[in-house]
Design an enzyme around this catalytic site. Sequence first.
Site: not given
Length: 395
Positions: A259-263
């Site tokens: 999972l990546f949380d970068k905008t």
Amino acid sequence: NKTRTVWVYRVKKWTQVDSTEVLPGDLMSLTRIKPHYAKDEKDSKKRMPIEDESGDVVPADILLLRGSTVVNEASLTGESVPQMKEGIQELVDGETLSMKTTHKSHVVYAGTKLLQCKGLVEDEKTYASIPPAPDDGALTFILRTGFSSAQGKLVRMIEGSQEKVKGHERETGLLLLLLFFFAVASASYVLHHGLQNDKRSQYELLLHCILIITSVIPPELPMQMALAVNNSLMTLMKLQIFCTEPFRVPIAGKLNSCLFDKTGTLTTDELVAVGVCEPAALAKTVTDGNDNSLLTAMSKIDGEAALVLAGCHSLVFIEGETTGDPLESASLKSMRWMLSPTNGAVIPGPDTEKKKGGKPINLKSEGSVSEIEILTRHHFSSKLQRMSCVVRSIN
């Protein structure tokens, strides 16, 4: 990066040298060479940039003394928002250069791409003893080069790990514990039946039990675990995946989801400015639970609030597009103001078929303001939690 010719100030004169020959302590003139474009054979209208010319890549870690630049630090930080860098003023006696905190907005790192570069500004008397460079570039001071630069440290981290290559210690410990259990069980069985035979030497029996326990744990086990990790690293390198911390490879083998949380990866970077809550609206009481009733639409705001949104930002106009923080860009767009393509000032946008253009800002002290020029930017400080700008009204 491909090398290029740059101007350096040595022995009180400007000379041209290759970018690989610059040394820490040199004064260098920084310029941006626009990348050339090649036509696509399939689509004649499509332009393909030639990336290997490196005319817009910073050759070393430098301190900006005179001039200003806009750089893209995505190659180092992964952040695609352009960063503005400005020339540093003379340091106070006893003040030391802090590249990561205080003077971060004056340092340009190697490997980052120049989006805009301005040299000598009119009426600027900083470092007047140093004459302008022949190419009218920004005056810079070389801080670090090669593997000592920020890009070089990243390359060193990729090529040579800082940690020992080894397997996961927890799994290795469980394996050794399991082998030790079987070794103790086998040695106990041999000792129990050996003591029942009176003709057998007790010395040889004890020696056999010790050999059983010590031979179960293979001495080449650490080497086998390291070879397994190295084999995984070679497989990843064939897929153009480089691991900076090889000791995490055994842990990564357990993952079944990432999972990546970068905008911009899971979300969108398109923001919509709804409105501004003005001081007069704070005295009102919300009865229906709708907080939007306290907001003034972006196209209707006026006074100091409109002046702050239009004049305090880090947006720049580069090659026909407004670049910068998406939040600041969305606020300016919602006000229907824009950056002027000619001088970079902030002006009301023109009328379109669907929307009306922006309206001038009415101030009690200045009257109507229809064009704002940003003279000086004091960039956002996380410690102070604010940003400020010095602006001038052009009417």
